[in-house]
Each structure stands twice: as structure tokens, then as C-alpha cells.
Design a protein around this motif. Structure first.
Motif, mmCIF file in Angstrom:
data_model
loop_
_atom_site.group_PDB
_atom_site.id
_atom_site.type_symbol
_atom_site.label_atom_id
_atom_site.label_comp_id
_atom_site.label_asym_id
_atom_site.label_seq_id
_atom_site.Cartn_x
_atom_site.Cartn_y
_atom_site.Cartn_z
ATOM 1 N N VAL A 1 10.539 5.649 -4.964
ATOM 2 C CA VAL A 1 9.966 4.319 -5.191
ATOM 3 C C VAL A 1 10.775 3.263 -4.451
ATOM 4 C CG1 VAL A 1 9.472 2.570 -6.946
ATOM 5 C CG2 VAL A 1 8.896 4.967 -7.368
ATOM 6 N N GLU A 2 12.094 3.380 -4.459
ATOM 7 C CA GLU A 2 12.937 2.407 -3.760
ATOM 8 C C GLU A 2 12.618 2.408 -2.267
ATOM 9 O OE1 GLU A 2 16.145 0.626 -1.626
ATOM 10 O OE2 GLU A 2 15.698 2.778 -1.550
ATOM 11 N N ARG A 3 12.422 3.583 -1.673
ATOM 12 C CA ARG A 3 12.079 3.683 -0.256
ATOM 13 C C ARG A 3 10.701 3.082 0.019
ATOM 14 N NH1 ARG A 3 14.578 7.294 3.213
ATOM 15 N NH2 ARG A 3 12.567 7.754 4.188
ATOM 16 N N SER A 4 9.760 3.318 -0.876
ATOM 17 C CA SER A 4 8.385 2.868 -0.636
ATOM 18 C C SER A 4 8.275 1.350 -0.577
ATOM 19 C CB SER A 4 7.453 3.417 -1.721
ATOM 20 O OG SER A 4 7.659 2.756 -2.962
ATOM 21 N N LEU A 5 9.123 0.639 -1.304
ATOM 22 C CA LEU A 5 9.089 -0.819 -1.290
ATOM 23 C C LEU A 5 9.474 -1.381 0.067
ATOM 24 C CD1 LEU A 5 10.651 -1.416 -4.811
ATOM 25 C CD2 LEU A 5 8.338 -2.080 -4.120
ATOM 26 N N ASP A 6 10.164 -0.586 0.879
ATOM 27 C CA ASP A 6 10.507 -0.976 2.248
ATOM 28 C C ASP A 6 9.535 -0.399 3.262
ATOM 29 O OD1 ASP A 6 12.772 -2.474 1.605
ATOM 30 O OD2 ASP A 6 14.029 -0.688 1.508
ATOM 31 N N GLY A 7 8.482 0.270 2.770
ATOM 32 C CA GLY A 7 7.502 0.848 3.675
ATOM 33 C C GLY A 7 7.871 2.195 4.223
ATOM 34 N N ARG A 8 8.928 2.789 3.690
ATOM 35 C CA ARG A 8 9.344 4.115 4.165
ATOM 36 C C ARG A 8 8.580 5.194 3.435
ATOM 37 N NH1 ARG A 8 15.664 3.954 3.327
ATOM 38 N NH2 ARG A 8 15.034 2.668 1.526
ATOM 39 N N THR A 9 8.102 6.174 4.146
ATOM 40 C CA THR A 9 7.349 7.261 3.560
ATOM 41 C C THR A 9 8.236 8.051 2.619
ATOM 42 O OG1 THR A 9 5.970 7.433 5.524
ATOM 43 C CG2 THR A 9 5.956 9.319 4.011
ATOM 44 N N THR B 1 0.833 -1.212 0.000
ATOM 45 C CA THR B 1 0.000 0.000 0.000
ATOM 46 C C THR B 1 0.865 1.259 0.000
ATOM 47 O OG1 THR B 1 -0.204 -0.173 2.414
ATOM 48 C CG2 THR B 1 -1.986 -1.093 1.095
ATOM 49 N N THR B 2 1.999 1.205 0.696
ATOM 50 C CA THR B 2 2.921 2.355 0.661
ATOM 51 C C THR B 2 3.517 2.504 -0.727
ATOM 52 O OG1 THR B 2 3.463 2.027 2.996
ATOM 53 C CG2 THR B 2 4.996 3.357 1.687
ATOM 54 N N PHE B 3 3.901 1.379 -1.320
ATOM 55 C CA PHE B 3 4.460 1.445 -2.667
ATOM 56 C C PHE B 3 3.467 2.043 -3.653
ATOM 57 C CE2 PHE B 3 4.043 -0.664 -6.800
ATOM 58 C CZ PHE B 3 5.122 -0.088 -7.460
ATOM 59 N N THR B 4 2.239 1.498 -3.698
ATOM 60 C CA THR B 4 1.311 1.931 -4.760
ATOM 61 C C THR B 4 0.912 3.392 -4.602
ATOM 62 O OG1 THR B 4 -0.708 1.370 -5.972
ATOM 63 C CG2 THR B 4 -0.787 1.103 -3.593
ATOM 64 N N SER B 5 0.737 3.855 -3.364
ATOM 65 C CA SER B 5 0.377 5.265 -3.192
ATOM 66 C C SER B 5 1.537 6.168 -3.599
ATOM 67 C CB SER B 5 -0.043 5.548 -1.749
ATOM 68 O OG SER B 5 1.002 5.265 -0.841
ATOM 69 N N THR B 6 2.762 5.763 -3.269
ATOM 70 C CA THR B 6 3.940 6.550 -3.671
ATOM 71 C C THR B 6 4.129 6.513 -5.181
ATOM 72 O OG1 THR B 6 5.038 6.068 -1.567
ATOM 73 C CG2 THR B 6 6.437 6.792 -3.397
ATOM 74 N N PHE B 7 4.058 5.319 -5.746
ATOM 75 C CA PHE B 7 4.297 5.137 -7.175
ATOM 76 C C PHE B 7 3.313 5.945 -8.010
ATOM 77 C CE2 PHE B 7 3.591 2.587 -11.112
ATOM 78 C CZ PHE B 7 4.857 2.693 -11.662
ATOM 79 N N ARG B 8 2.027 5.816 -7.714
ATOM 80 C CA ARG B 8 1.077 6.531 -8.563
ATOM 81 C C ARG B 8 1.101 8.037 -8.308
ATOM 82 N NH1 ARG B 8 -3.335 3.541 -5.459
ATOM 83 N NH2 ARG B 8 -4.511 5.094 -4.297
ATOM 84 N N GLY B 9 1.497 8.432 -7.088
ATOM 85 C CA GLY B 9 1.692 9.865 -6.854
ATOM 86 C C GLY B 9 2.807 10.412 -7.714
ATOM 87 N N CYS B 10 3.880 9.631 -7.839
ATOM 88 C CA CYS B 10 4.996 10.039 -8.703
ATOM 89 C C CYS B 10 4.572 10.063 -10.169
ATOM 90 C CB CYS B 10 6.178 9.096 -8.509
ATOM 91 S SG CYS B 10 7.001 9.226 -6.903
ATOM 92 N N VAL B 11 3.796 9.051 -10.584
ATOM 93 C CA VAL B 11 3.340 9.008 -11.973
ATOM 94 C C VAL B 11 2.482 10.233 -12.291
ATOM 95 C CG1 VAL B 11 1.911 7.749 -13.629
ATOM 96 C CG2 VAL B 11 3.480 6.504 -12.130
ATOM 97 N N GLN B 12 1.618 10.620 -11.358
ATOM 98 C CA GLN B 12 0.798 11.811 -11.584
ATOM 99 C C GLN B 12 1.671 13.050 -11.769
ATOM 100 O OE1 GLN B 12 -2.280 12.159 -12.212
ATOM 101 N NE2 GLN B 12 -3.619 10.846 -11.008
ATOM 102 N N LYS B 13 2.723 13.160 -10.971
ATOM 103 C CA LYS B 13 3.609 14.321 -11.111
ATOM 104 C C LYS B 13 4.373 14.289 -12.434
ATOM 105 C CE LYS B 13 4.280 15.465 -6.248
ATOM 106 N NZ LYS B 13 5.255 15.688 -5.156
#
Length: 451
Positions: A440-448, A412-424
Motif C-alpha cells: 500500500v505504501e508503494r502504491s501511493l507513489d504509483g509504484r506497482t 488508481t494504482t492505490f485503489t487497485s492495490t488496496f482492494r486487491g490486498c483486502v480481497q486477499k
């Protein structure tokens, strides 16, 4: 005037704390339970009733609910009746489903017995101790292997496929569907680029088919260099399409893209359930003849779908496992496909032997022949056998090209981060390749992180 598909609600991302989410979950569950009383939410868990938690039933003719009714009318060998089960439709939104079910499980509550989960949830829910391992499910080799793997964690089986999702390409009558990815993106196509999970799905498919094959899939962790040099450029090229041929799709989720296709767009990327939805739409039919066709999406596609699992806190784990076996069994899967439009998770549901998934061998039956219910005056089976066979052929072909989304307990952390980046990236908001890769690399570890 022809009836139109209702617009779906905007999928909102819930980031509230678990306690607040639990209150929200309880409130929504109570609102769905007749009479405003939901026994499973009470303090005591001494009950024989089974509660199945999942999303809104979007299958044609509400086939998921029909399967629950059939379970309730059935009996075990020897004549003992099945325990009564109730389908609790938590939310239409996958994001909200996840937040609300997670909150209940995290609290240790006994609200749910069987969980209908997005297949990306297995790692998180298994690691968090929310699920019971599944034992005694028969004919595991009959499940499509890729789909079955999404229910495993560290070699243990926690969930089995309920329905499979793969990207399919729908084309209007008289239109020749493109067979290569660049031809698709330059065409008049409706897809899903609004800010919800569909954006993650579509962006991953674009990456895998445009220089980023093997990145951000399964347990393979891409390096920052891969993210910067392989993934980011593919998304930048997708952004150029998002300002051109795909501009309208930035507002589309699944239902909006179905409406666009029914209104005249030549092509559409969507899931298998859209086939039956379109087949029931007067604008897309001429009697029993359909004014559209379906084939596998060109190239790689996301392996989506929903899995069935037993909650760790179920007061009736054995009965819950029996219900999982029933819902994932061949007969249920056949009905879910022919009557509900959802792609099954078993070879046998498409008339195939385990491990022999040649699309040419698909053999299916119509809904009325499976249920034994006669058609009324003037009624016909649509989709008919030939049309269901075309759909089954497309699904099997796409399964051979399907890839899982990243397997991580922090999905869930990954997908919210990833699609936020895609929107930007789409908006040209100044996100560069290095910032994207770090986030994206951080999000895969659950880091905000954010781009």
C-alpha cells in the motif's frame, strides 16, 4: 410481481495501454451517439457543440439528461441561445470512465468539453495538464467546503461539485438503526464488498471507525508502521465479518445491495441516490408512506461524489465553463436533489445559508413544485417534502463526519492495490501485515505492488 432492480455489470479494471484504451473509448462513444457518428471524435475540432463526458446517468428520471436539455433550451442574458450540449455516457463503471476519459485527454484529443469526474481524479488530471483552471464560478462559499476542496490542486480550483456522496444507513420500517460502528457490522446489513471501487470505500470506512482514524485520508501519508499496526488489524477484523454477517455483501455492488434491502435485509449502507430508487419501488411503499428510513452512517464515512471540470483541449472553453456554472448552480442542484435523488454540493440547494449547515435548518421543495409540471391523475410526489427533508438531514449529518479518500495523482494504482490486498485478507490468502504495508505504501507513489 414487483419489478426488481436490474443487476449492474461487473466493474472490470482496465489496465490496457493508453492507445488501446483510446480505441475502446472512441468505440463506446460512437455507439452512444445517434447514427453512429460522433463529431467530436473527428480530426477537426472546429465545432460549437459541447460534449459532456461522464458515467451512466443513474439519477431518478435521468435528471442529469434533463438538466442538459434545459441548458439547450436556455439563453444567455440578451437572448443569445446556449450552444447545444450532448451528454456522452461513457460507462457505468467508474474504473472504465477513468480509463477512457484519461486516454482521450492523454492523446490531446478534443473529444470532450466538460468532464464529470469522480472527485478522486483531480490530483492526477490537474498534474497531467488535462484540466483548465476554473475562473468566474459564482458563490464559491455556497459549496460545502469539504466537497469544494476535492476540486482543488496546489491552491488552484480545477473542478466544482456536481453532486456529493456520503455513506448513509437505510433501515426497514420497525428496525432501530444502530448508532455505533460495531453494532452496524454485527447486524443484518447489506453493503458493498465486491471487487470494485465500493470495496475500497467500505474498507476505508471500516479502518477509520475501527482504530485507524486519520489514516489513508486526504494528503496525510501513513507510515508503514501505521499501515501495519492500525490499518491491517482493522481489515483483519472486517474479514472476520466478511465470513459472517457480511458474507452475502462480498457479491454486492450498489444495485445488488439495494435489491437485497428491498427483498428483506434489515439494514443497508449506500449512497444518497438509493433513497429515491427505493421510494419508487412498490415493495418499499404503502401508498405514499415509505417502508424504510434513512440516517447518517455511524462514525466516519467516505466523501464521494462527482465534480465538473473543463477539459484543457476543449475547443470552446468559455462556453464549457458557462455550462459548468449552470450545472453546479443552485437551481440545477435543487432539481438534481428533488427530482434525481443526488445529494447537492451547495448549501442553498437545501435551503441553507453558506456556512450554516445545521441539519435542523434543511428546507426543500418537491420535484413537481420546482418544475411546475402538474401531477397526473392519481400521481403523488414521492419522495414528498418531509421525506426529502429526512434525506437532506441525513446527508448533512454524514457530511460532518466525511473524510476524503487518499489524495494522490496515483489514486488508481492505490485503489487497485488496496482492494486487491483486502480481497486477499478476506480470502485468508497468506497476506501478512508487513506485506500489506509495503504494497500500500508503494502504491501511493504509483509504484506497482501487490500483497
Amino acid at each position: 410481481m414487483s419489478p426488481r432492480f436490474p443487476p449492474s455489470g461487473r466493474r472490470a479494471w482496465v489496465s490496457a495501454a493508453a492507445g488501446a484504451a483510446l480505441v475502446l473509448a472512441a468505440g463506446l462513444v460512437v455507439s452512444l451517439w445517434p447514427g453512429g457518428s460522433y463529431p467530436a471524435m473527428k480530426a477537426g475540432c472546429d465545432r460549437s457543440e459541447l460534449f459532456v463526458a461522464g458515467g451512466t446517468d443513474v439519477s431518478l428520471k435521468n435528471q442529469r439528461r434533463a438538466l442538459i436539455r434545459q441548458w439547450n433550451e436556455g439563453r444567455y442574458p440578451g437572448g443569445r441561445p446556449h450552444p447545444h450540449a450532448t451528454l456522452v455516457e461513457v460507462s457505468e463503471s467508474t474504473d472504465l470512465q477513468h480509463s477512457q476519459i484519461k486516454a482521450v485527454e492523454e492523446s490531446g484529443g478534443c473529444a470532450y468539453d466538460v468532464l464529470i469526474m469522480d472527485n478522486t481524479w483531480t490530483a492526477q488530471f490537474a498534474d497531467s495538464g488535462y484540466l483548465r483552471p476554473l475562473d468566474g464560478i459564482e458563490n464559491l462559499d455556497d459549496f460545502f467546503p469539504a466537497a469544494l476542496r476535492t476540486g482543488k490542486r496546489d491552491g488552484e480550483l480545477y473542478a466544482v461539485p456536481f453532486n456529493v456522496d456520503v455513506g448513509l444507513l437505510y433501515y426497514r420500517e420497525g428496525v432501530t438503526p444502530p448508532t455505533v460502528w460495531p453494532g452496524l457490522l454485527s447486524s443484518d446489513v447489506a453493503t458493498q464488498l465486491a471487487d470494485y471501487e465500493g470495496l475500497t470505500v467500505n474498507a476505508l470506512e471500516a479502518v477509520w471507525n475501527d482504530g485507524g482514524s486519520g489514516r489513508l485520508t486526504g494528503e496525510n501519508r501513513p507510515s508503514e508502521d501505521d499501515l501495519r499496526t492500525r490499518v491491517y488489524p482493522a481489515l483483519a477484523r472486517l474479514a472476520a465479518r466478511a465470513h459472517g454477517s457480511l458474507a452475502a455483501s462480498r457479491q454486492y455492488e450498489e444495485l445488488e445491495s439495494i435489491e437485497a434491502f428491498a427483498s428483506g435485509t434489515k439494514l443497508m449502507r449506500n449512497w444518497p441516490y438509493a433513497f429515491s430508487a427505493l421510494a419508487s419501488e412498490p415493495r418499499m411503499r404503502d401508498g405514499t408512506r415509505l417502508r424504510f428510513g434513512v440516517t447518517a452512517l455511524p462514525g466516519h464515512t467516505v466523501l464521494g461524489g462527482q465534480n465538473l471540470a473543463v477539459s484543457k483541449n476543449s475547443p470552446n472553453p468559455d462556453a464549457a465553463a458557462d455550462l459548468v456554472a449552470y450545472l453546479s448552480g443552485t437551481n440545477s442542484q435543487r432539481l438534481l436533489f428533488a427530482c434525481g435523488g443526488f445529494a447537492p454540493g451547495r448549501y442553498s440547494a437545501l435551503g441553507l445559508s453558506p456556512g450554516h449547515g445545521s441539519p435542523a435548518g434543511v428546507k426543500v421543495r418537491t420535484c413537481s413544485s420546482l418544475t411546475g409540471q402538474p401531477l397526473g391523475p392519481g400521481e403523488t410526489d414521492v419522495p414528498d417534502e418531509a421525506q426529502l427533508t429526512q434525506l437532506g438531514h441525513a446527508v448533512l449529518t454524514a457530511l460532518g463526519r466525511a473524510e476524503p479518500r487518499p489524495v494522490t495523482p496515483h489514486y488508481t494504482t492505490f485503489t487497485s492495490t488496496f482492494r486487491g490486498c483486502v480481497q486477499k485478507i478476506f480470502d485468508g490468502a497468506g497476506t501478512d501485515a508487513a506485506s500489506f504495508a509495503r504494497a500500500v505504501e508503494r502504491s501511493l507513489d504509483g509504484r506497482t505492488a501487490s500483497c
